[in-house]
Motif scaffolding. Sequence first.
Motif, short mmCIF file in Angstrom:
data_model
loop_
_atom_site.label_atom_id
_atom_site.label_comp_id
_atom_site.label_asym_id
_atom_site.label_seq_id
_atom_site.Cartn_x
_atom_site.Cartn_y
_atom_site.Cartn_z
N HIS A 84 20.42 82.88 5.82
CA HIS A 84 20.44 83.44 7.05
C HIS A 84 19.61 84.83 6.97
O HIS A 84 19.82 85.82 6.58
N HIS A 86 15.82 87.08 9.13
CA HIS A 86 14.65 86.88 9.94
C HIS A 86 13.55 87.85 9.12
O HIS A 86 13.03 88.72 9.69
N LYS A 153 14.34 82.66 10.03
CA LYS A 153 14.15 82.35 11.38
C LYS A 153 13.14 82.77 12.26
O LYS A 153 12.24 83.66 11.89
N HIS A 254 24.41 82.30 16.09
CA HIS A 254 24.75 83.72 15.83
C HIS A 254 26.03 83.89 16.66
O HIS A 254 26.06 83.91 17.95
N HIS A 276 27.85 85.76 11.36
CA HIS A 276 28.22 87.07 11.88
C HIS A 276 29.75 87.09 12.06
O HIS A 276 30.31 87.36 10.78
N ASP A 327 20.96 88.61 6.27
CA ASP A 327 20.58 88.59 7.54
C ASP A 327 19.21 89.73 7.59
O ASP A 327 19.01 90.46 8.63
ZN LIG Z 1 20.53 87.21 12.34
#
Ligand SMILES: [Zn+2]
Length: 419
Positions: A84, A86, A153, A254, A276, A327
Motif C-alpha cells: 500500500h 501512494h 496507487k 481504505h 488502515h 502508505d
Molecule cells: Zn493510503
Amino acid sequence: MTKIKFTFIGPIRQAVTLANLPLKGALRDEQLQVIQGAGILIKNQEIFKIGPYEDLYPEALTVDAEMVYLTEDFVALPGFVDCHTHLCFAGSRANDFAMRNAGKSYLEIAKAGGGIWDTVTQTRNASLEALVEGTVKRANRHLFEGVTTIEVKSGYGLSLSEEIKMLHAIKQANSETAADLIPTCLAAHICPKDFEGSAKEYLETISNELFPILKSENLSNRIDAFIEDSAFSPDDIADYFQKAKDLGLDITVHADQFHVGGSEVAVAFGAISADHLEASTEREIALLANSNTIAVALPGASMGLGVAFTPARKLLDAGGALAIASDWNPGSAPMGDLLMQAAVLGTYEKLSNAELLAGITCRAAAALGLSDRGSIAVGKLADIIFFQTSDYKDITYHQGKLKPEMVWKKGSCVWKAKG
Ligand SMILES: [Zn+2]
C-alpha cells in the motif's frame, strides 16, 4: 531458446524463508523456518533449490553455476513487499505537516491551500516525465532498502485523463526500476471539488469511462476506494464496487481510518484487503477475522498523523491475516521506511518477529494476490535480501536502522551497499 543461468549463493549464516506459514492468525517465532549455513541455488529468475550449503554445493558445480561466495555473516530474507503506497505524486506537503504539528486543524490547513487537493493540483500540473522520474526515484530508494515489490496507487488525478496519466506514469516507472510496481486505480480517493455533480455521479462516470480503459490498456486490475465521512459513503460506493467485481477487478479499501464502515463494505464485496483500520472496533475485527480479506496496518500514517496504531495484535489474536505497509504519501506518511515502521508497530502492538516479517513478505504478497513471491522457497521468484548480521532477531532489534547490504531481484543482484 533462452540460455539457462544458474547462480549459487552461500554459505548464508541464516536463511529465514517465511515458507509454509499459515495466512491467518497469530504466529510464534518457533514457526519460522531458519536454515543455518544455507545455500540458495537460483535458476534464471527463480529459486531452484534451498538447503544446507554443503548439500547443494556439488549440484551447483555440476550445473556450472556462477558462485557467489559469502565470506561474512549474512541473514537472508525474502524481498519485502509493500502492499500500500501512494508514491506517485508531485509536490511536497511539508507546510501541512508543520501546521498540523503546530496544532492547526484540518480545515485551517485546507484554507491555507494545503491538504490532498494541493497534491492533486501539483500532480495534475506535473508532466508525465516528471511523475515517472519522481516515482522511479522513490521506488529505487525503497528497493535499496529491501522492498522488491511495491504497490502504487493513482488517486491524485481525479479526472479521467489525469488518472490515466498517473497510471501511465506508474507503468512507465515500472519499466525503469528493477522493483516490481503493482498499479492500483484509486480514482475514488475523494470526490474532486471541480466535478459538477454528486459523488455517485462522479463514480458512475469513472466506472463507465475508466474501467474499460484499465482493462484494454492493461493499466491496473485493482480498484481502491476511500470510504470515510470526508470521502465516499458505503452507499456511494456500492454500485462502483459491483461494476469492478463484474469486470473481474480486485477490490481493496481504505477502511475505518477515522470512522468505521469501510471494513464492512470490504468484507461484503470480498475485497482482497482492507487497509488502515485504526478506528476498527471488536465488531470490525471479528468481521475481518472471519473473512478472506487481509487486514493491512499502516503504521507510517499513524506516525505521520500522531494517532493510534491499527489494532494489529487484536486482529491476529482474532484469527485475521495481517499485512503491514508504508502508505508512503506526501501528506500523512512522508517517511516511506517500511522496515522501520513495521518494527515500531511491532513494539507498540506486541508482534512476534514471525508476525512482523510475515506482514511485510508472504502476507503482504497475498494482499496483492501474488503467489509467486513472499518466501524463499522452490519455484518462487529469487527476490532475496541480505542483512549483515548473524542473527535475524537483530533486524527488528535495530528498529529499521539495520538495512540490507545486498538486494537480489529476480535472480540478479540490483543493490550492494559496499561497491
Ligand atoms: Zn493510503
